[in-house]
Motif scaffolding. Sequence first.
Motif: not given
Length: 804
Positions: A43-61
């Motif tokens: 993922p691209r980091p948001p403007k003004g940030q050096f790195r993108a924050e990564l979060t754990f995501e799960f879609n049971p569907a």
Amino acid sequence: MHKDNLFKEGISLTPQDLIRYEHTLKDLIREFLPFESYSLFFPRPPKGQFRAELTFEFNPANGQLNLPLQLRGRPMCYFIARGVQIEDHEAVAPYLEGLASSVLEKMLLYKGSITDSLTGMATRDYFMSKLVKELDLIQNCMMPTTGGCKDPGIPTFSGSVGVVLLDMDNFQRINDRYGYQLGDNIIADVAARISKAVFESVVCARVFDDKFAFLIPDGRPKACARLAEELRALVESVPVEDPVTGDLIRISASAGYANYPQSLSGPHFKRSAGEQARVLMRKAAKAVATAKDYGRNCVFAYSDILKKGGKVLEVLPLQRLALSIGQSVDAREGGRFLVWSPDYQSGTHARITEDERISGSYPTMYKAEVVIIEVQEDIAFAEILHLSDPAWPVTEGDRLTMLNEKDSFFDAQSGPEASTGPQRDIVTGLYNYKEFIGRYSRMRQNMDRFSVAVLRLASNPAENRGNFQKLTDAQVQKVSSRAETFFDESCMGGRYSLNSLIYFFPHEESDAVMEKILRLVRECSADFEIELAAGVASFPFLNYRRSEILDNCRKGLDHSLMLEKPMVAQFDSVSLNISADRLYVDGDIYGAIEEFRLALLADSDNILARNSLGICYAQVGKPEQARKQFEEVLAIMPRNIMALYNLGWTCQMLGNRDKAREAYEKCLELEPENVFSLVRLGVLAEQDLGLDEAEKYYLRAAELKGGDSLTMRHLARISHARKDVNKAREYLHQALNANHNDAAAMNMLARIYLESGEDPQIAEVLARQSAALKPGKDQFWETLAMALEVQEKHEEAAQVRARF
């Protein structure tokens, strides 16, 4: 530089590393997380940030898990796993993230083990392992044809590899004067600039303190020469200033390169890939040493050492010289060279000064012509044939330029016999080389028929204890004495080199001479335990001129060294085959064509020559002429698999698929495990019979030895056509594991990333690598342009499209 101070010793993982080792990453994660398919997303980091924050995501569907990959708190990318089943994803999330981080730690440890901490380049051990693997892959995938010719239509490996070595000039002086810290800084800066300048496909390594090595897949001599010169110029342009004294330091480097298989000779190909890799490195190192000796800050090819890289090491008594060239650079007895002084090497240049005087430099002045009379591993001994001026003697340090006999400025018509008496070898009583060549050149001029034979000691007397020259002289004296007992008085003999004799047989045909030479070889073996190799050539033969017969005799000697005892060969069609194969390996396909054609003139039933000639015609884009050669082979030998396969190949090139299929099927009748025919039939089935039939051929080939590396990309193409993207991706990863330089597999994988809407950065990296490996493929550049446009890099995309 490829350094990151966040991690120990400046080594960290980069997005390119994760893409490069994606298949390994997938296998490690699958050990603790079952899934059906996967992909990476950066993922691209948001403007003004050096790195993108990564979060754990799960879609049971839909069972999709976005698993963050973070190394020591640093976000890297998402591993997107599909078809995942997790009951309590919130509870297991920390554990899965921790296990994913441990996977990156393993990969970091591996990278640290193969990376030089100062430069970020590969280590010597890793470089050698990659070189060995490259040679091994080439050997396993070469077609069973004369000269090692492979089928360029099958997705296999290049028939060539290049190794470039770069050695900083006088670098120890910089370390001694300015300190090792500044020296390390210079090395790191140079390495960083080099790493940015070379293609991704080139393996860069620091093999010693100030020495670098570069492995170039598909490294033809021209590509190696270009890279070596670019690297040399790059080093010379690096600005260096001592921060303490303010001194501006000029740095430079010498480069040398060698190519596989061009730089290796017959015996080398019998060795393992590991041994061949070391031989190739040694030859590249020899080229660097020659560049250093030539004045530094220049480039030398291993193939040029013999032609123009030798020098005089020592001037010996009796008009003898010690030279810097030997068996290690393929020097041979009888080779001629011009000697010149490096003080007078400038080319012609003249101008008119203001006071109307002529000023300028003169062309290179040659001192002498010499002939090699003995070759050892790293040195050779030569005899002076001619001095241009007795007052200008040959001296230590003078340079050598290889000379063809026909270009010699030594006047054989007026030399030796003008002296007071004939010059003879004191050991054998025969004429010395200079005297023999002069007499032979005169005597052959108006002769309608004659033969020449060269005999060489097949074993090296130096293998026994004692004085080498004394042992050699004793054996040569016995051979010449025995020859005198039954050679006619009209026969003229000479000392061709320290371990060779040459005989001229006026008015005799080669068959009669062969009988005499065979008798001599057998008697010397039985009575003296002296093993000889001999080559015989005669005039007239085909359309060769009288002046070319001695060179034919040398080719006959090369032929004899490949035979079982008695090692005696008459220059014939087979000798021409051997000569043509050497030209083919050296990359001179047109020269090989001429030799193969002569071989067929000498013997129209020479199957190997005809097969090889057909292969050469196909290589230079003449499939119709190639087809005729293969058909003529099959008319003589209907069960010749090589000709059958190559006939199928050329028919396929000509668009006659039915004829091609028939030829491949006959190959399988004779050899059911012929992998290449199965792959070719699969390609034809894709075009005519459908995907299911093609897949059967590919899967059958994949089960055979060497077949997996040939079929994975084809199977990926079939899966992609069936819209099974995940399976296609898996096949492509296997193809790249088998051949990390499979440009077509990289391009197809990049296309899949773009088509599926996944991370375009990965597609860009893959597309760049494929285009770098195969710059002549327009579709590879188009893929790169598409990847850039998806990322809104429109100017770069336009620049890429302008290239094709």
